[in-house]
Design an enzyme around this catalytic site. Structure first.
Site, PDB file in Angstrom:
ATOM      1  N   LYS A  62       0.835  -1.215   0.000  1.00  0.00           N
ATOM      2  CA  LYS A  62       0.000   0.000   0.000  1.00  0.00           C
ATOM      3  C   LYS A  62       0.861   1.253   0.000  1.00  0.00           C
ATOM      4  O   LYS A  62       2.071   1.225   0.229  1.00  0.00           O
ATOM      5  CB  LYS A  62      -0.983  -0.062   1.158  1.00  0.00           C
ATOM      6  CG  LYS A  62      -2.065  -1.110   0.827  1.00  0.00           C
ATOM      7  CD  LYS A  62      -3.315  -0.994   1.605  1.00  0.00           C
ATOM      8  CE  LYS A  62      -4.332  -1.972   0.985  1.00  0.00           C
ATOM      9  NZ  LYS A  62      -5.364  -2.389   1.923  1.00  0.00           N
TER      10      LYS A  62
ATOM     11  N   ARG B  30      -3.372 -10.462   4.477  1.00  0.00           N
ATOM     12  CA  ARG B  30      -3.734 -10.394   3.049  1.00  0.00           C
ATOM     13  C   ARG B  30      -2.531  -9.797   2.306  1.00  0.00           C
ATOM     14  O   ARG B  30      -2.205  -8.633   2.515  1.00  0.00           O
ATOM     15  CB  ARG B  30      -4.988  -9.528   2.890  1.00  0.00           C
ATOM     16  CG  ARG B  30      -5.493  -9.427   1.463  1.00  0.00           C
ATOM     17  CD  ARG B  30      -6.723  -8.540   1.399  1.00  0.00           C
ATOM     18  NE  ARG B  30      -7.247  -8.469   0.050  1.00  0.00           N
ATOM     19  CZ  ARG B  30      -6.836  -7.606  -0.872  1.00  0.00           C
ATOM     20  NH1 ARG B  30      -5.888  -6.742  -0.592  1.00  0.00           N
ATOM     21  NH2 ARG B  30      -7.369  -7.611  -2.081  1.00  0.00           N
TER      22      ARG B  30
HETATM   23  N1  HH2 Z   1      -7.331  -3.874   0.277  1.00  0.00           N
HETATM   24  C1  HH2 Z   1      -7.659  -3.847  -1.026  1.00  0.00           C
HETATM   25  C2  HH2 Z   1      -8.708  -4.610  -1.523  1.00  0.00           C
HETATM   26  N2  HH2 Z   1      -9.427  -5.426  -0.715  1.00  0.00           N
HETATM   27  N3  HH2 Z   1      -9.808  -6.316   1.430  1.00  0.00           N
HETATM   28  C3  HH2 Z   1      -9.519  -6.373   2.732  1.00  0.00           C
HETATM   29  N4  HH2 Z   1     -10.215  -7.163   3.555  1.00  0.00           N
HETATM   30  N5  HH2 Z   1      -8.496  -5.623   3.268  1.00  0.00           N
HETATM   31  C4  HH2 Z   1      -7.742  -4.792   2.504  1.00  0.00           C
HETATM   32  O1  HH2 Z   1      -6.827  -4.137   3.061  1.00  0.00           O
HETATM   33  C5  HH2 Z   1      -8.043  -4.705   1.113  1.00  0.00           C
HETATM   34  C6  HH2 Z   1      -9.112  -5.492   0.597  1.00  0.00           C
HETATM   35  C7  HH2 Z   1      -6.872  -2.960  -1.921  1.00  0.00           C
HETATM   36  O2  HH2 Z   1      -5.671  -3.546  -2.252  1.00  0.00           O
HETATM   37  P1  HH2 Z   1      -5.417  -4.357  -3.605  1.00  0.00           P
HETATM   38  O3  HH2 Z   1      -6.335  -5.514  -3.728  1.00  0.00           O
HETATM   39  O4  HH2 Z   1      -3.979  -4.703  -3.676  1.00  0.00           O
HETATM   40  O5  HH2 Z   1      -5.672  -3.295  -4.779  1.00  0.00           O
HETATM   41  P2  HH2 Z   1      -6.934  -2.853  -5.650  1.00  0.00           P
HETATM   42  O6  HH2 Z   1      -8.068  -2.528  -4.784  1.00  0.00           O
HETATM   43  O7  HH2 Z   1      -6.433  -1.649  -6.412  1.00  0.00           O
HETATM   44  O8  HH2 Z   1      -7.279  -4.004  -6.543  1.00  0.00           O
END
Ligand code: HH2
Length: 340
Positions: free
Chosen positions: A277, A312
């Site tokens: 992040k 995660r």
């Molecule tokens: N962060 C993201 C998406 N889903 N779900 C949970 N439970 N916790 C989190 O911190 C979380 C999540 C965002 O990160 P990422 O999937 O890497 O990116 P994007 O939303 O741009 O696909």
């Protein structure tokens, strides 16, 4: 909003006198806690028995996984625009190959078809289903039994994913976005991760204002646990997540990770999603993407050391290695590290 209690976790202290279990961890115990705000240290024995039980009791198994050791949730974003891996796995073949590769090292695969990075616009349920469901079907058809979590805020997507073989829901709006979500999850009897977020991804960074971010995020999650329970989802099937980066500044994110052990007072399993992040890039001096892996490992280990049950992450093999070392160290002796 006052009176947070942060257990001070001790690794490998199971043989010590007068220690208490920490949220069912087989690696960690505690004997004292920091009172927040204020910072005074209190002995565990001075706390109310009900709070001690919530802080210490084992959490029920999740998708067949015991939660006495940190579990790895591997991220699979089947999106062209996710902030750290967008476009890397946005064809069916690439997504499936990545899922297969991750399955060896992770405990749960979290599949998402909509980016929720700050400033992102949503996509339709049909698009999300078209991105995620074929991958879930192919994983199941290919005999991969690793539990699958569907990362969505839309009930139509959750329903299609569960029908295709997904095992649990990960909802960044904690069941607030779609009124049909809570009844669906109650009816299907599957676990859910309730994450704290404010507003929507497009505008959330404008809402990054808190008097006490830990207390406010915890109050919100407590209300969401109650709302889920009223809809027929028992606490034993709920995980909570402070939502790192969702309407939070770097300082908010750091405090949430530092004080994440406070969240055990909610009595349910805790998930931490700090991987790659923005704050890791800000502090670690790394552009978005795989270069943030080392800082992500640091945050994953901080979570493990605070008794977080699910991490995660994007970099599953690296996190697995780090956790093996951490687990072996908590066991004392030479350890096998097999537990994590
Ligand atoms: N962060 C993201 C998406 N889903 N779900 C949970 N439970 N916790 C989190 O911190 C979380 C999540 C965002 O990160 P990422 O999937 O890497 O990116 P994007 O939303 O741009 O696909």
């Amino acid at each position: 909003m006052s009176g947070l209690v942060q257990p001070i976790a001790i690794a490998g202290g199971a043989g010590m006198a007068a220690v208490h279990p920490l949220a069912g961890s087989r690696h960690l115990v505690w004997a004292h806690a920091i009172r927040r705000p204020g910072g005074g240290v209190v002995p565990a024995g001075a706390l109310e028995p009900a709070l001690l039980a919530r802080l210490g009791d084992p959490r029920p198994d999740l998708c067949g996984l015991t939660l006495d050791t940190p579990r790895i949730m591997g991220i699979l974003n089947v999106t062209p625009d996710s902030f750290s891996d967008g476009g890397a796995h946005d064809t069916f073949e690439a997504a499936l190959a990545h899922a297969r590769a991750m399955a060896a090292d992770c405990d749960i695969i979290d599949i998402g078809g909509e980016s929720t990075r700050p400033g992102s616009r949503g996509v339709s349920a049909e698009e999300e289903i078209a991105r995620t469901v074929p991958v879930i079907r192919a994983l199941r058809a290919g005999g991969i039994a690793t539990p699958v979590s569907i990362d969505t805020r839309k009930a139509a997507v959750a329903e299609a994913a569960l029908d295709a073989g997904a095992d649990m829901l990960n909802d960044i709006t904690a069941l607030r976005f779609d009124p049909r979500m809570a009844p669906l999850i109650a009816e299907r009897g599957v676990p859910v991760c309730l994450m704290h977020s404010v507003a929507d991804p497009e505008t959330m960074q404008a809402h990054a204002r808190y008097e006490d971010v830990v207390a406010e995020v915890m109050d919100h999650l407590r209300m969401r646990i109650d709302a889920a329970a009223s809809a027929g989802i028992p606490p034993g099937r709920i995980m909570v997540d402070p939502g790192i980066g969702f309407g939070k500044t770097t300082a908010h994110n750091l405090r949430l990770v530092r004080e994440i052990a406070c969240f055990h007072a909610l009595g349910v399993a805790v998930l931490l999603g700090a991987s790659r992040k923005n704050f890791i890039g800000v502090i670690g001096g790394a552009a978005a993407g795989p270069g943030r892996m080392p800082g992500s490992l640091a945050m994953a280990l901080a979570g493990a050391a605070a008794g977080v049950q699910v991490l995660r992450v994007h970099d599953v093999a690296e996190t697995r290695q780090a956790l093996r070392l951490w687990a072996a160290m908590t066991e004392g002796g030479e350890g096998t590290g097999d537990g994590a």
